[in-house]
Design a protein around this motif. Structure first.
Motif, mmCIF file in Angstrom:
data_model
loop_
_atom_site.group_PDB
_atom_site.id
_atom_site.type_symbol
_atom_site.label_atom_id
_atom_site.label_comp_id
_atom_site.label_asym_id
_atom_site.label_seq_id
_atom_site.Cartn_x
_atom_site.Cartn_y
_atom_site.Cartn_z
ATOM 1 N N PHE A 19 72.578 72.910 -41.529
ATOM 2 C CA PHE A 19 71.763 73.971 -42.117
ATOM 3 C C PHE A 19 70.992 74.659 -41.002
ATOM 4 O O PHE A 19 71.072 74.268 -39.837
ATOM 5 C CB PHE A 19 70.822 73.434 -43.203
ATOM 6 N N VAL A 20 70.273 75.711 -41.366
ATOM 7 C CA VAL A 20 69.530 76.517 -40.397
ATOM 8 C C VAL A 20 68.060 76.562 -40.796
ATOM 9 O O VAL A 20 67.731 76.687 -41.979
ATOM 10 C CB VAL A 20 70.101 77.951 -40.323
ATOM 11 N N VAL A 21 67.196 76.419 -39.817
ATOM 12 C CA VAL A 21 65.759 76.572 -40.032
ATOM 13 C C VAL A 21 65.348 77.936 -39.479
ATOM 14 O O VAL A 21 65.598 78.242 -38.314
ATOM 15 C CB VAL A 21 64.956 75.462 -39.328
ATOM 16 N N GLU A 22 64.725 78.728 -40.325
ATOM 17 C CA GLU A 22 64.234 80.039 -39.898
ATOM 18 C C GLU A 22 62.708 80.009 -39.895
ATOM 19 O O GLU A 22 62.075 79.891 -40.952
ATOM 20 C CB GLU A 22 64.730 81.137 -40.837
ATOM 21 N N ALA A 23 62.134 80.087 -38.707
ATOM 22 C CA ALA A 23 60.679 80.122 -38.570
ATOM 23 C C ALA A 23 60.244 81.586 -38.497
ATOM 24 O O ALA A 23 60.655 82.307 -37.591
ATOM 25 C CB ALA A 23 60.242 79.372 -37.317
ATOM 26 N N TYR A 24 59.443 82.007 -39.456
ATOM 27 C CA TYR A 24 59.057 83.409 -39.533
ATOM 28 C C TYR A 24 57.609 83.606 -39.078
ATOM 29 O O TYR A 24 56.791 82.697 -39.155
ATOM 30 C CB TYR A 24 59.238 83.954 -40.956
ATOM 31 N N ASP A 25 57.336 84.793 -38.598
ATOM 32 C CA ASP A 25 55.990 85.143 -38.163
ATOM 33 C C ASP A 25 55.127 85.414 -39.394
ATOM 34 O O ASP A 25 55.471 86.264 -40.225
ATOM 35 C CB ASP A 25 56.035 86.378 -37.272
ATOM 36 N N ILE A 26 54.013 84.701 -39.532
ATOM 37 C CA ILE A 26 53.168 84.820 -40.719
ATOM 38 C C ILE A 26 52.605 86.225 -40.843
ATOM 39 O O ILE A 26 52.576 86.809 -41.921
ATOM 40 C CB ILE A 26 52.020 83.790 -40.668
ATOM 41 N N GLY A 27 52.146 86.800 -39.726
ATOM 42 C CA GLY A 27 51.572 88.135 -39.764
ATOM 43 C C GLY A 27 52.556 89.175 -40.257
ATOM 44 O O GLY A 27 52.225 90.026 -41.082
ATOM 45 N N GLU A 28 53.792 89.111 -39.756
ATOM 46 C CA GLU A 28 54.800 90.080 -40.174
ATOM 47 C C GLU A 28 55.151 89.895 -41.643
ATOM 48 O O GLU A 28 55.375 90.866 -42.375
ATOM 49 C CB GLU A 28 56.053 89.932 -39.315
ATOM 50 N N SER A 29 55.174 88.631 -42.105
ATOM 51 C CA SER A 29 55.513 88.374 -43.500
ATOM 52 C C SER A 29 54.439 88.927 -44.435
ATOM 53 O O SER A 29 54.744 89.534 -45.462
ATOM 54 C CB SER A 29 55.667 86.865 -43.735
ATOM 55 N N VAL A 30 53.173 88.730 -44.044
ATOM 56 C CA VAL A 30 52.079 89.240 -44.872
ATOM 57 C C VAL A 30 52.063 90.760 -44.858
ATOM 58 O O VAL A 30 51.859 91.415 -45.880
ATOM 59 C CB VAL A 30 50.729 88.683 -44.338
ATOM 60 N N ALA A 31 52.329 91.362 -43.691
ATOM 61 C CA ALA A 31 52.330 92.819 -43.585
ATOM 62 C C ALA A 31 53.430 93.432 -44.453
ATOM 63 O O ALA A 31 53.266 94.524 -45.008
ATOM 64 C CB ALA A 31 52.521 93.231 -42.125
ATOM 65 N N ALA A 32 54.530 92.694 -44.551
ATOM 66 C CA ALA A 32 55.645 93.194 -45.361
ATOM 67 C C ALA A 32 55.486 92.869 -46.832
ATOM 68 O O ALA A 32 56.322 93.236 -47.647
ATOM 69 C CB ALA A 32 56.958 92.617 -44.839
ATOM 70 N N GLY A 33 54.412 92.135 -47.158
ATOM 71 C CA GLY A 33 54.170 91.772 -48.556
ATOM 72 C C GLY A 33 55.007 90.629 -49.038
ATOM 73 O O GLY A 33 55.199 90.432 -50.234
ATOM 74 N N GLY A 34 55.528 89.838 -48.104
ATOM 75 C CA GLY A 34 56.405 88.723 -48.472
ATOM 76 C C GLY A 34 55.661 87.430 -48.640
ATOM 77 O O GLY A 34 54.564 87.253 -48.126
ATOM 78 N N THR A 35 56.275 86.536 -49.396
ATOM 79 C CA THR A 35 55.746 85.166 -49.557
ATOM 80 C C THR A 35 56.915 84.219 -49.387
ATOM 81 O O THR A 35 57.382 83.613 -50.345
ATOM 82 C CB THR A 35 55.096 84.979 -50.941
#
Length: 202
Positions: A184-200
């Motif tokens: 499987f793959v682990v995707e570590a995302y940037d918290i700031g970019e996720s919040v800016a994009a409105g993602g959870t």
């Protein structure tokens, strides 16, 4: 997927242990080869040595040195194991279920995915790992050490990615004919970019 190319604090400690073990094995190997050379090129010397000198060769070089090196490595390994335990709060807890031949991930909100685990970069995440059939072993070489997935038992592994990125993971326990593709793959995302994009992201 290199253990000595860590991308998180837990993996960094494992990599440090690897280098210490390499150094310890090099010291012991050098000692063994040095004694071998002495035995090959100075035959009969041991028979002419006094009992005190023999005790130095056998007691210190033959026993004392290896024991000292191994004890240092053992102490360091125990320290690494203690520091990698999932103590203190984590950003989130994710339930991980291994099966022949896939991985299912469910977050605290009940959202599940297969084949990809998304985590926030720079934050510790606890994985509660189990199996629905045989024993598997979850291993993300650049983020943490191995942890077995055992039917009827939950084992916790803490992982953390220091920077955003994609990290490969495998099953490190032979589990059947499909073992080679049990990944499987682990995707570590940037918290700031996720919040800016409105993602959870789960």
């Amino acid at each position: 997927m290199s253990t000595i190319d860590p991308a998180g604090p837990s993996a960094s400690r494992v990599a440090s242990l690897w280098w210490w073990m390499l150094g310890g094995s090099a010291i012991l190997s050098a000692l063994v080869f040095a004694l071998l050379l002495v035995a090959l090129f100075r035959r009969g010397v041991a028979d002419r040595k006094t009992p005190e000198r023999k005790r130095v060769w056998i007691g210190w070089l033959g026993l004392g040195m290896p024991i000292a090196v191994l004890m240092v490595l053992l102490a360091f390994a125990l320290s690494v194991g203690e520091r990698n335990l999932p103590t203190g709060p984590a950003a989130r807890t994710i339930d991980v279920r291994a099966y022949n031949y896939g991985w299912e991930f469910c977050d605290e909100d009940g959202r599940c995915s297969e084949g990809m685990l998304r985590i926030p970069a720079g934050q510790p995440v606890d994985l509660d790992i189990t199996s629905s059939d045989v024993i598997h072993s979850l291993w993300i070489p650049r983020l943490a050490g191995k942890m077995d997935a055992i039917p009827g038992q939950v084992n916790r592994l803490r992982i953390e990615a220091s920077v955003p990125g994609t990290y490969e993971a495998v099953c490190a326990e032979y589990c059947g004919i499909g073992h080679a593709n049990h990944r499987f793959v682990v995707e570590a995302y940037d918290i700031g970019e996720s919040v800016a994009a409105g993602g959870t992201a789960p």
